[in-house]
Design a protein around this motif. Structure first.
Motif, PDB file in Angstrom:
ATOM      1  N   GLY A 403       0.827  -1.194   0.000  1.00  0.00           N
ATOM      2  CA  GLY A 403       0.000   0.000   0.000  1.00  0.00           C
ATOM      3  C   GLY A 403       0.864   1.247   0.000  1.00  0.00           C
ATOM      4  O   GLY A 403       1.938   1.287  -0.626  1.00  0.00           O
ATOM      5  N   ASP A 404       0.430   2.284   0.697  1.00  0.00           N
ATOM      6  CA  ASP A 404       1.138   3.557   0.765  1.00  0.00           C
ATOM      7  C   ASP A 404       2.348   3.445   1.686  1.00  0.00           C
ATOM      8  O   ASP A 404       2.220   3.060   2.854  1.00  0.00           O
ATOM      9  CB  ASP A 404       0.186   4.641   1.273  1.00  0.00           C
ATOM     10  CG  ASP A 404       0.878   5.966   1.450  1.00  0.00           C
ATOM     11  OD1 ASP A 404       1.493   6.440   0.484  1.00  0.00           O
ATOM     12  OD2 ASP A 404       0.824   6.526   2.564  1.00  0.00           O
ATOM     13  N   ALA A 405       3.522   3.802   1.155  1.00  0.00           N
ATOM     14  CA  ALA A 405       4.759   3.650   1.925  1.00  0.00           C
ATOM     15  C   ALA A 405       4.721   4.434   3.219  1.00  0.00           C
ATOM     16  O   ALA A 405       5.187   3.961   4.263  1.00  0.00           O
ATOM     17  CB  ALA A 405       5.947   4.097   1.074  1.00  0.00           C
ATOM     18  N   GLY A 406       4.160   5.643   3.193  1.00  0.00           N
ATOM     19  CA  GLY A 406       4.133   6.473   4.387  1.00  0.00           C
ATOM     20  C   GLY A 406       3.092   6.076   5.404  1.00  0.00           C
ATOM     21  O   GLY A 406       3.040   6.632   6.501  1.00  0.00           O
ATOM     22  N   SER A 407       2.269   5.100   5.064  1.00  0.00           N
ATOM     23  CA  SER A 407       1.208   4.646   5.976  1.00  0.00           C
ATOM     24  C   SER A 407       1.444   3.246   6.506  1.00  0.00           C
ATOM     25  O   SER A 407       0.524   2.606   7.019  1.00  0.00           O
ATOM     26  CB  SER A 407      -0.146   4.702   5.257  1.00  0.00           C
ATOM     27  OG  SER A 407      -0.465   6.019   4.872  1.00  0.00           O
ATOM     28  N   GLY A 408       2.681   2.745   6.363  1.00  0.00           N
ATOM     29  CA  GLY A 408       3.013   1.451   6.935  1.00  0.00           C
ATOM     30  C   GLY A 408       3.451   0.393   5.948  1.00  0.00           C
ATOM     31  O   GLY A 408       3.852  -0.704   6.355  1.00  0.00           O
ATOM     32  N   ALA A 409       3.391   0.693   4.646  1.00  0.00           N
ATOM     33  CA  ALA A 409       3.796  -0.319   3.663  1.00  0.00           C
ATOM     34  C   ALA A 409       5.306  -0.452   3.546  1.00  0.00           C
ATOM     35  O   ALA A 409       5.814  -1.479   3.095  1.00  0.00           O
ATOM     36  CB  ALA A 409       3.190   0.022   2.299  1.00  0.00           C
ATOM     37  N   ASN A 410       6.040   0.589   3.952  1.00  0.00           N
ATOM     38  CA  ASN A 410       7.498   0.552   3.893  1.00  0.00           C
ATOM     39  C   ASN A 410       8.047  -0.062   5.178  1.00  0.00           C
ATOM     40  O   ASN A 410       8.002   0.552   6.246  1.00  0.00           O
ATOM     41  CB  ASN A 410       8.045   1.966   3.698  1.00  0.00           C
ATOM     42  CG  ASN A 410       9.559   1.981   3.525  1.00  0.00           C
ATOM     43  OD1 ASN A 410      10.227   0.951   3.657  1.00  0.00           O
ATOM     44  ND2 ASN A 410      10.112   3.151   3.239  1.00  0.00           N
ATOM     45  N   THR A 411       8.577  -1.270   5.072  1.00  0.00           N
ATOM     46  CA  THR A 411       9.111  -1.978   6.245  1.00  0.00           C
ATOM     47  C   THR A 411      10.632  -2.101   6.197  1.00  0.00           C
ATOM     48  O   THR A 411      11.210  -2.924   6.907  1.00  0.00           O
ATOM     49  CB  THR A 411       8.494  -3.378   6.341  1.00  0.00           C
ATOM     50  OG1 THR A 411       8.830  -4.127   5.150  1.00  0.00           O
ATOM     51  CG2 THR A 411       6.988  -3.304   6.478  1.00  0.00           C
ATOM     52  N   GLU A 412      11.268  -1.293   5.371  1.00  0.00           N
ATOM     53  CA  GLU A 412      12.715  -1.424   5.162  1.00  0.00           C
ATOM     54  C   GLU A 412      13.499  -1.357   6.463  1.00  0.00           C
ATOM     55  O   GLU A 412      14.450  -2.127   6.668  1.00  0.00           O
ATOM     56  CB  GLU A 412      13.181  -0.324   4.207  1.00  0.00           C
ATOM     57  CG  GLU A 412      14.669  -0.385   3.880  1.00  0.00           C
ATOM     58  CD  GLU A 412      15.085   0.684   2.885  1.00  0.00           C
ATOM     59  OE1 GLU A 412      16.308   0.879   2.703  1.00  0.00           O
ATOM     60  OE2 GLU A 412      14.187   1.328   2.298  1.00  0.00           O
ATOM     61  N   GLN A 413      13.144  -0.448   7.365  1.00  0.00           N
ATOM     62  CA  GLN A 413      13.905  -0.266   8.599  1.00  0.00           C
ATOM     63  C   GLN A 413      13.695  -1.390   9.607  1.00  0.00           C
ATOM     64  O   GLN A 413      14.492  -1.560  10.523  1.00  0.00           O
ATOM     65  CB  GLN A 413      13.528   1.071   9.245  1.00  0.00           C
ATOM     66  CG  GLN A 413      13.804   2.288   8.375  1.00  0.00           C
ATOM     67  CD  GLN A 413      15.281   2.436   8.068  1.00  0.00           C
ATOM     68  OE1 GLN A 413      16.126   2.246   8.945  1.00  0.00           O
ATOM     69  NE2 GLN A 413      15.597   2.782   6.824  1.00  0.00           N
ATOM     70  N   VAL A 414      12.615  -2.155   9.458  1.00  0.00           N
ATOM     71  CA  VAL A 414      12.307  -3.190  10.460  1.00  0.00           C
ATOM     72  C   VAL A 414      12.143  -4.570   9.833  1.00  0.00           C
ATOM     73  O   VAL A 414      11.680  -5.500  10.494  1.00  0.00           O
ATOM     74  CB  VAL A 414      11.015  -2.827  11.237  1.00  0.00           C
ATOM     75  CG1 VAL A 414      11.222  -1.558  12.051  1.00  0.00           C
ATOM     76  CG2 VAL A 414       9.832  -2.663  10.291  1.00  0.00           C
ATOM     77  N   ALA A 443       7.723  -1.120  15.657  1.00  0.00           N
ATOM     78  CA  ALA A 443       6.737  -0.242  15.026  1.00  0.00           C
ATOM     79  C   ALA A 443       7.308   0.308  13.731  1.00  0.00           C
ATOM     80  O   ALA A 443       8.521   0.469  13.589  1.00  0.00           O
ATOM     81  CB  ALA A 443       6.346   0.900  15.968  1.00  0.00           C
ATOM     82  N   TRP A 444       6.428   0.602  12.774  1.00  0.00           N
ATOM     83  CA  TRP A 444       6.850   1.173  11.506  1.00  0.00           C
ATOM     84  C   TRP A 444       5.678   1.938  10.894  1.00  0.00           C
ATOM     85  O   TRP A 444       4.537   1.815  11.295  1.00  0.00           O
ATOM     86  CB  TRP A 444       7.353   0.085  10.561  1.00  0.00           C
ATOM     87  CG  TRP A 444       6.317  -0.903  10.092  1.00  0.00           C
ATOM     88  CD1 TRP A 444       5.657  -0.895   8.896  1.00  0.00           C
ATOM     89  CD2 TRP A 444       5.834  -2.058  10.807  1.00  0.00           C
ATOM     90  NE1 TRP A 444       4.790  -1.956   8.816  1.00  0.00           N
ATOM     91  CE2 TRP A 444       4.880  -2.685   9.970  1.00  0.00           C
ATOM     92  CE3 TRP A 444       6.104  -2.611  12.061  1.00  0.00           C
ATOM     93  CZ2 TRP A 444       4.200  -3.845  10.354  1.00  0.00           C
ATOM     94  CZ3 TRP A 444       5.406  -3.753  12.445  1.00  0.00           C
ATOM     95  CH2 TRP A 444       4.486  -4.360  11.598  1.00  0.00           C
ATOM     96  N   GLY A 445       6.027   2.784   9.920  1.00  0.00           N
ATOM     97  CA  GLY A 445       5.024   3.646   9.312  1.00  0.00           C
ATOM     98  C   GLY A 445       5.308   5.096   9.649  1.00  0.00           C
ATOM     99  O   GLY A 445       6.444   5.474   9.955  1.00  0.00           O
ATOM    100  N   SER A 446       4.293   5.942   9.608  1.00  0.00           N
ATOM    101  CA  SER A 446       4.467   7.369   9.893  1.00  0.00           C
ATOM    102  C   SER A 446       4.905   7.574  11.341  1.00  0.00           C
ATOM    103  O   SER A 446       4.184   7.194  12.266  1.00  0.00           O
ATOM    104  CB  SER A 446       3.143   8.103   9.651  1.00  0.00           C
ATOM    105  OG  SER A 446       3.183   9.408  10.184  1.00  0.00           O
ATOM    106  N   PRO A 447       6.068   8.193  11.571  1.00  0.00           N
ATOM    107  CA  PRO A 447       6.526   8.406  12.956  1.00  0.00           C
ATOM    108  C   PRO A 447       5.530   9.212  13.786  1.00  0.00           C
ATOM    109  O   PRO A 447       5.333   8.942  14.972  1.00  0.00           O
ATOM    110  CB  PRO A 447       7.843   9.169  12.784  1.00  0.00           C
ATOM    111  CG  PRO A 447       8.315   8.812  11.411  1.00  0.00           C
ATOM    112  CD  PRO A 447       7.070   8.673  10.593  1.00  0.00           C
ATOM    113  N   GLY A 448       4.876  10.190  13.164  1.00  0.00           N
ATOM    114  CA  GLY A 448       3.936  11.020  13.898  1.00  0.00           C
ATOM    115  C   GLY A 448       2.647  10.339  14.256  1.00  0.00           C
ATOM    116  O   GLY A 448       1.822  10.881  14.996  1.00  0.00           O
ATOM    117  N   ASP A 449       2.431   9.126  13.754  1.00  0.00           N
ATOM    118  CA  ASP A 449       1.229   8.360  14.061  1.00  0.00           C
ATOM    119  C   ASP A 449       1.555   7.037  14.767  1.00  0.00           C
ATOM    120  O   ASP A 449       0.747   6.116  14.757  1.00  0.00           O
ATOM    121  CB  ASP A 449       0.444   8.078  12.777  1.00  0.00           C
ATOM    122  CG  ASP A 449      -0.095   9.344  12.151  1.00  0.00           C
ATOM    123  OD1 ASP A 449      -1.134   9.839  12.607  1.00  0.00           O
ATOM    124  OD2 ASP A 449       0.546   9.868  11.211  1.00  0.00           O
TER     125      ASP A 449
END
Length: 605
Positions: A403-414, A443-449
């Protein structure tokens, strides 16, 4: 009643006992919490049965309560309930405040109101006797054991307790209003009149025989004895059912809603939709498909409906781009053995099929397409969703996101932490958090959320019993009964650490907890009284800041003001004013805002 039409009476659920087991159960929709607990305990090992005392729904930060059927409690086929090994409090949240309920007492904490807001503060009558807390975006309503109600929050949206309200047994809400169902079957409303706070012409029909209330974002629909439906609130959001009123006079079993439409399932198999047509308020295109057999359950995005049929097939309607069209997907579902469960994001659906594979439809960029992950999406057990991304948890504990990388689809760091042994996944609007089988938090996704838990992790060393997910933050309860929240409210602890009442200019060092995410801490030199910041001592995302000894604070200025979305607020005692980008506000307002308790503030983004 025949089971060949209407709602299928059986709900298939999974119960996750973190670190112990996952059990699958089938239960009649009319059963309640005690029955569900009893069935769950018979399905697990005898040594673990005493550890199950609460079941928590995936929708809402609260344990299930007795007194409601499972269908009325909002459970749907395929839902995964969590059974924490130790009891956790009930949690209610607005956009920036928390209220925790334990043993009848409510504790509140969170972001302070903005200047000029008409806000009602919580009172001492929350110290005992509270049985339930309901909250929408900007206000709380607490139901007490004696049937009275106490409200707080934004006065315009229901934060002021209505007069002469008593004998209440349950409270419901839209985005900006509340409706209380009383023991005699009457309904009392308050809050924003345009969003259901005033029943208007419907008031006469709400004096008796109401059994339950459903809501869209800005309208209510009351289900009365005999299956009649009464609506009020914003007409375009389903508050006006005039075009289908004759079909809603009797026989309605249950109601589902998107943000702007309702659909009623009737005992005779009819399906009646109303409200905004672009939000699913017109089901005429699929009416014959919905009547041909029983419906297992109905799921919703913000503007589309998806029906899970008795034979495992899929029927959708509403906004086509946002999940209302499943052309191409529905036949594929049948080829894979039919549906097992459905998960919904803001504008897309994803479903687990009988063979353990996953299909998705809706806005492709927001999770409506998963074809590039097909090889990995096998033996899937659970699905979780943020607004614009999905996370699939396989039987081996691996997690796959799209899905949207900034909403949790980007798991590269974890990614390394998501390869196996994940026990359960939680989600806010734009972030995921997961607990491993060993209790490790990621946790992953938008840091502010909530997508960055680095600041929270050191406070959770005693182990995490459960995580509540709200719209913009996570809150973990530890084995020591403490709560730690992170996300759009910054880093918060419950109980909160005691704040310092004043700065000591002679101290060698000071520790300041920045309670707002993306916060900056500023210092003014002694000779500055014009409201301009002199130096930045802490950068974004810092949760704990040590002020070095060389920094001197003027003895005559007050602390900074903490409000997300505002910038450059500085209070000075000697000028009897504080400034925001050159605007001066009188000292009395400073005192009204209680500035002496503020320690840091945020900048505009």
């Amino acid at each position: 009643m025949s089971t060949s039409c209407g709602l299928d009476p059986i709900i298939d659920l999974q119960v996750n006992l973190p670190g112990l087991a996952v059990v699958q159960i089938s239960v009649d929709q009319k059963e309640d919490l005690p029955a569900l607990l009893r069935i769950t305990k018979t399905a697990i090992l005898p040594r673990d049965r005493d550890k199950v005392s609460q079941l928590i729904s995936p929708r809402g930060a609260r344990p299930l309560r007795p007194g409601l059927s499972l269908r009325r409690a909002g459970l749907r086929c395929g839902d995964v309930l969590v059974a924490p090994q130790m009891p956790v409090p009930e949690l209610a949240v607005t956009s920036g405040s928390f209220a925790a309920l334990r043993a009848g007492s409510v504790t509140t904490w969170g972001r302070d109101p903005k200047p000029g807001d008409d806000v009602v503060e919580s009172g001492e009558d929350l110290q005992s006797g509270v049985v339930e807390i309901t909250a929408h975006v900007s206000a709380f309503a607490a139901l007490k054991a004696d049937g009275t109600v106490t409200c707080w929050g934004s006065a315009a949206t229901g934060g002021r307790t209505p007069r002469q309200i008593s004998q209440v047994k349950r409270i419901f809400h839209t985005d900006r209003a509340f409706a209380a169902l009383c023991n005699d079957g009457s309904v009392v409303c308050w809050g924003d009149q345009l969003c259901g706070g005033d029943p208007g012409e419907a008031a006469k029909e709400l004096q008796s025989e109401v059994e339950f209330i459903f809501s869209s974002s800005r309208a209510f629909a009351a289900l009365k004895r005999g299956g009649a439906v009464v609506t009020w609130g914003e007409g375009l959001s389903g508050g006006n059912c005039g075009s289908v009123a004759d079909q809603l006079r009797e026989g309605v079993q249950h109601i589902y809603s998107t943000q702007g439409a309702f659909v009623a399932i009737k005992e005779d198999g009819d399906v009646v939709a109303w409200g905004s047509s672009v939000d699913g308020g017109d089901a005429s295109r699929v009416a014959s498909e919905l009547r041909r057999q029983a419906i297992r359950d109905v799921y919703t995005t913000a503007s589309a409906f998806a029906a899970f049929m008795k034979d495992g097939s899929l029927v959708t309607w509403g906004n086509a781009r946002n999940g209302g069209s499943s052309i191409g997907v529905a036949p594929e579902v049948l080829r894979r053995g039919g549906l097992r469960s459905i998960a919904a994001a803001e504008a897309a659906f994803a479903a687990i099929c009988a063979d353990g594979s996953v299909v998705a439809w809706g806005v492709p960029e927001w999770g409506g397409r998963c074809t590039s992950f097909c090889e990995r999406l096998t033996e899937v057990r659970f699905l979780s969703a943020t607004r614009r991304a999905f996370a699939a948890q396989r039987v081996d504990g691996a997690v796959i996101c799209w899905g949207d990388a900034g909403s949790g689809a980007n798991t590269e760091q974890v990614q390394g932490q998501l390869q196996c042994d994940i026990g359960i996944v939680f989600s806010t609007a734009r972030a995921f958090a997961a607990l491993s089988l060993e209790g490790e938090l990621v946790a992953w996704g938008s840091p502010g959320d909530g997508g960055d838990c680095a600041a929270a992790r050191p406070l959770l060393t005693s182990g995490v019993r459960h995580i509540y997910a709200t719209d913009g933050s996570f809150m973990a309860f530890t084995a020591e009964d403490a709560g730690v929240a992170w996300g759009d409210v910054g880093l918060r602890q419950h109980p909160e650490p005691e704040a310092e009442e004043s700065f000591d200019a002679e101290a060698d060092a000071m520790l300041l907890v920045c309670l707002e995410f993306r916060s900056f801490l500023y210092a003014l030199p002694d000779d500055s009284d014009d409201g301009r910041e002199a130096s930045i001592l802490a950068g974004p995302n810092d949760a704990l800041v040590q002020v070095p000894p060389p920094v001197q604070f003027a003895s005559n200025w007050w602390r900074m003001l903490t409000y997300a979305g505002y910038s450059n607020w500085v209070a000075t005692e000697d000028t009897e004013s504080f400034t925001r980008q050159g605007r001066y506000v009188p000292l009395p307002l400073m005192q009204e805002l209680n500035l002496h308790k503020i320690v840091c503030f945020s900048t505009e983004l």
